[in-house]
Design a protein around this motif. Structure first.
Motif, PDB file in Angstrom:
ATOM      1  N   HIS A 248       0.839  -1.218   0.086  1.00  0.00           N
ATOM      2  CA  HIS A 248      -0.056  -0.019   0.127  1.00  0.00           C
ATOM      3  C   HIS A 248       1.031   1.279   0.062  1.00  0.00           C
ATOM      4  O   HIS A 248       1.645   1.371   0.814  1.00  0.00           O
TER       5      HIS A 248
ATOM      6  N   GLU B 104       1.383   4.141   2.923  1.00  0.00           N
ATOM      7  CA  GLU B 104       2.037   3.451   4.219  1.00  0.00           C
ATOM      8  C   GLU B 104       3.550   3.385   4.409  1.00  0.00           C
ATOM      9  O   GLU B 104       4.150   2.334   4.626  1.00  0.00           O
TER      10      GLU B 104
ATOM     11  N   ARG C 251      -3.072   4.422  -2.438  1.00  0.00           N
ATOM     12  CA  ARG C 251      -2.894   3.396  -1.840  1.00  0.00           C
ATOM     13  C   ARG C 251      -2.645   2.258  -2.800  1.00  0.00           C
ATOM     14  O   ARG C 251      -1.959   1.267  -2.412  1.00  0.00           O
TER      15      ARG C 251
ATOM     16  N   HIS D  57       2.339  -3.145   7.122  1.00  0.00           N
ATOM     17  CA  HIS D  57       1.543  -2.233   6.870  1.00  0.00           C
ATOM     18  C   HIS D  57       1.407  -1.164   8.017  1.00  0.00           C
ATOM     19  O   HIS D  57       2.009  -1.279   8.977  1.00  0.00           O
ATOM     20  N   SER D  58       0.690  -0.056   7.550  1.00  0.00           N
ATOM     21  CA  SER D  58       0.206   1.088   8.755  1.00  0.00           C
ATOM     22  C   SER D  58      -1.141   1.226   8.314  1.00  0.00           C
ATOM     23  O   SER D  58      -1.617   1.095   7.225  1.00  0.00           O
TER      24      SER D  58
HETATM   25 ZN   LIG Z   1      -2.052  -1.234   4.198  1.00  0.00          ZN
END
Ligand SMILES: [Zn+2]
Length: 473
Positions: free
Chosen positions: A209, A212, A272, A345-346
């Motif tokens: 993503h 992130e 994203r 991820h974040s």
């Molecule tokens: Zn993510």
């Protein structure tokens, strides 16, 4: 002559007038006065998990909103962070909460998302300047300054290339395991001593993503820590690193989605997805690569969107995207002896294990997946005092076609199993900082938190791997 020259000049000017808008870089997407709302679901409600999950699905798929994360508050209350472009969106969310989550609240926790983006850009530029990295350059390997800032795709490659130059017997970079839609090379880093033929593999990836960014810096940090601990006898983690690299090797894909990542620098900080326009019937660009894996693709209508403009658009078919094809081919062909896979991820500080949607996992295996995740969360808490909640991904909300389920599932597919001497792949999604206790900046985590996030996740990574190595599933 003069007239001919004038005509030529006019023609050139006319061409430039026409061509300029096409050639010019798209203007930056701005989020002035857009707000981040936090929706709390009272934990006193009997089915608060299910209510939270269904609100996430409603916000995403009925309202077309950008849900940023599901965070746990200090009192274990669950809260959904959602970006609201207009006051009408706020009204719609309030109505949905009143109807679906009695006692729930909607609070504006960030009243101008653009201000946070501007502040981060300023802080990052300053950090790069202090580090002497204002000029785009590759071949930079100075951990003392590198981790003070976020970096562009080409510079991340340069960082790993210089690490490989410095430690040629330990680090190697495969410059291309395949290409992104826009033709960028996805590269893979291997950290191993190449002495033990029965070596097991550990795989980590980041930046599937685009927005992130701390997922990228954390993956870089873990790789750097392993290399420096192994190479430095006085490092407190030296014995651990030596023991680990005697029996395992680490594979890293630092940037799964380079097109989206670069776009998040040049044009839209909150981008994203990847950058492919997946269906000709829509002008929408981008597929959510973490809904495009084949495992469970489209298995639950709530688990991903079929609308091309949605943030979690699953794509027209499983593995429709070049990047997900590259990543899965690499997994099948290169990671035949993998015992652990982590997709970083974040945000919201969660340590998520399979399943990500509703399918069965034998209870003995589920218990081991949980135990390794719990060990990681415990180590993080000891290191920094931060709470990373260990739970199944499905407990958050259903998600289909994801990396975490793919890595878990792929290890029993015949194509891989026939080569495997070990069991299945422990598989996790780790959602990094911030949590609800931080200023509500979401994906825009200040670069001053890069090292602290890296440190606590180095501790978590070690604990998970220790459990996995002694508890092969
Ligand atoms: Zn993510």
């Amino acid at each position: 002559m003069k007239i001919a020259l004038l005509v030529t000049l006019l023609a050139v000017l006319a061409w430039q007038t026409i061509a300029a808008p096409i050639q010019a870089r798209a203007p930056r997407v701005r989020y002035d006065n857009q707000v981040l709302a936090r929706v709390t679901i009272p934990s006193t409600l009997a089915n608060s998990d299910a209510i939270s999950s269904s609100l996430v699905v409603k916000f995403r798929h009925s309202f077309g909103l950008d849900v940023w994360g599901v965070v746990n508050l200090a009192d274990e209350t669950r809260a959904i962070d959602v970006r609201l472009p207009t006051p009408d969106d706020l009204d719609a969310v309030k109505e949905a909460v009143a109807a679906g989550a009695p006692g729930g609240t909607v609070t504006i926790v960030n009243n101008n998302i653009q201000a946070g983006i501007d502040a981060e850009a300023h802080e990052n530029a300053q950090a790069l300047q202090v580090a002497g990295l204002t000029k785009r350059q590759t071949g930079v390997y100075d951990p003392a300054t590198w981790f003070t800032a976020y970096h562009r795709f080409a510079d991340i490659l340069g960082f790993f290339n210089s690490m490989a130059t410095q430690y040629p017997s330990l680090v190697s970079v495969n410059a291309s395991i395949g290409k992104s839609f826009q033709g960028r090379d996805l590269f893979q880093v291997r950290i191993g001593t190449r002495t033990n033929p029965a070596v097991k593999q550990v795989y980590i990836q980041g930046l599937i993503h685009a927005r992130e960014w701390v997922a990228g810096s954390t993956v870089q940090y873990i790789a750097y820590k392993l290399v420096s601990a192994y190479s430095n006898p006085s490092d407190p983690d030296n014995a651990w690193a030596v023991r680990t690299l005697n029996s395992t090797e680490l594979f890293v894909v630092p940037v799964v989605n380079p097109d989206g990542y670069e776009y998040s620098w040049t044009t839209d900080r909150l981008w994203r997805k990847n950058r492919r326009r997946a269906v000709t019937s829509s002008s929408a660009v981008g597929v959510d690569l973490n809904r495009n894996y084949p495992k469970g693709w489209g298995a639950d209508p709530d688990g991903a969107s079929t609308t091309p403009s949605a943030e979690d658009y699953q794509g027209p078919s499983p593995l429709s995207e070049p990047e997900s094809r590259v990543i899965t081919s690499n997994f099948v062909n290169t990671l035949k002896s993998a015992i652990l896979s982590i997709d970083y991820h974040s945000y919201s500080q969660l340590l998520l294990r399979p399943p990500g949607y509703n399918y069965a996992i034998p209870s003995a295996q589920a218990a081991k997946l949980k135990a390794a995740g719990d060990a990681g969360a415990a180590a993080i808490a000891v290191k920094s005092g931060r709470t990373y909640t260990s739970q199944t991904a499905l407990q958050l909300y259903p998600a289909t076609g994801t990396a975490v389920d793919y890595a878990w599932d792929e290890s029993v597919n015949t194509q891989v199993t026939k080569d495997r001497t070990n069991g299945r792949v422990y598989s996790y999604t780790i959602e990094l900082r911030p949590s609800s206790s931080d200023t509500a900046t979401g994906f825009i985590l200040p670069p001053s938190q890069i090292v602290a996030t890296g440190e606590e996740n180095w501790a978590g990574f070690k604990a998970i791997l220790d459990y996995v190595r002694s508890n092969i599933i």
